[in-house]
Write a protein that holds these residues in place. Structure first.
Motif: not given
Length: 352
Positions: A204-210
């Motif tokens: 359920g998280a919104t995922v981003v690259m570092p």
């Protein structure tokens, strides 16, 4: 009994060891499952471990024998390993912070002999009963989930906040699931590895690259949509620095993951925005009961948080290397009852 013995960095050997003898207040458990923790990786790969030691502290098991003075446990009881005993008398114990007890031992130091073995000996006060209906496999998540819950406590995480999780290994994933269970809906996860990104998104998280996280130029500059709390679960110094820069004024950075690289924090950013940086070491006093209650809840995503296949003792070294490489996103469970040489035993269908 068989046990995985640490000889030195990246040197783990399965050996025959004597079954531990019991003192009057000890309990002997036949290990059902034992999770591989991030601290185990530091012990086994980075050399934190004590030579000739047996690791493993995230375990479930069944009582097979008890000491002469034990009255609260009997053969067949299903339990999980809980917090180590504390003194109960120092200023921290009296203040309800037993994790800071002045008499505690240091990680990797002392005579701890863990549960990467057929049997483990534990004091009668250091185990908790597995709730009815909860599988032993799922119950082995109690310890790392208690760690994740303590991180939320240290950050004051609550519904309605915006939360950043950096590093989506097993503790990061558990932190996302625990925050969701607390009613937090705005969770952003920063993770470079595709398998871990997929798990964070499933939770359920919104995922981003570092590298997608902005880096403000001046200490008084804030990012767009800053976070109330950042839970740093990777243990990487750069991730700690980046997480600090994502906070709103008065925000909190919680250091949950241990690491070998140290950060360089912008003291002026901390000063001008009154940011809080704190650590999260082990558990809340009631962390294990709350973790077991969550694991027994039908809506908690236990199945997603555990790798689908159990691993025999002989497979621990390979599992460690795959965890270090980021190939395994969820919790790896070592099951001594799985025979070597016949392949992993599927855990599908026994997640609860």
């Amino acid at each position: 009994m068989r046990a995985v013995v640490y000889r030195g960095p990246r040197d783990l050997v399965v050996e025959d060891r004597p079954v531990p003898e019991l003192g009057p207040h000890d309990v002997l458990l036949e290990v059902s499952h034992c999770g591989v923790c991030g601290s185990d990786l530091h012990m086994f790969v980075d050399g934190w471990g004590a030579p000739d030691s047996i690791g493993g502290h995230e375990y479930s098991g069944r009582v097979v024998a008890v000491g002469a003075d034990v009255t609260g446990w009997s053969a067949g009881d299903e339990v999980v390993g809980g917090p180590a005993q504390r003194c109960g008398a120092c200023e921290y114990c009296r203040a309800g912070r037993p994790q800071l007890c002045t008499g505690r031992s240091n990680p990797g130091v002392g005579e701890f002999q863990g549960a990467f073995a057929d049997f483990v000996r534990v004091h009668e006060a250091e185990i908790l009963r597995v709730p009815a209906g909860l599988s032993m496999r799922a119950a082995a998540l109690a310890e790392p989930l208690a760690v994740a819950l303590h991180g939320l406590t240290r950050g004051g995480v609550q519904a309605g906040q915006r939360v950043l999780v950096t590093g989506c290994g097993p503790i990061g994933a558990l932190s996302i699931a625990a925050a969701r269970a607390r009613g937090v809906t705005e969770i952003v996860a920063s993770e470079p590895h595709p398998t871990r990104r997929a798990l964070a998104e499933r939770l359920g998280a919104t995922v981003v690259m570092p590298d997608d996280l902005p880096k403000p130029g001046m200490p008084f500059d804030l990012v767009d949509d800053p976070f109330d709390v950042a839970l740093e679960c990777s243990g990487h110094g750069v991730a700690m620095e980046t997480a600090l820069a994502q906070l709103k004024r008065g925000g909190t950075l919680v250091l949950v993951g241990a690491g070998m690289t140290w950060p360089r924090f912008d003291n002026n950013r901390i000063l001008l925005n009154e940011l809080v940086i704190t650590g999260a070491f082990v558990y809340d006093p009631d962390g294990f009961p709350r973790a077991l209650e969550l694991l027994a809840a039908p809506e908690f995503p236990t199945d997603a948080l555990i790798e689908s296949d159990d691993v025999p003792l002989e497979g621990l070294s390979d599992a460690v290397e795959r965890l270090v490489a980021g190939e395994l996103p969820a919790k790896v469970l070592i099951a001594p009852g799985v025979a070597a040489g016949i392949g992993p035993k599927s855990g599908n269908g026994d997640a609860r």
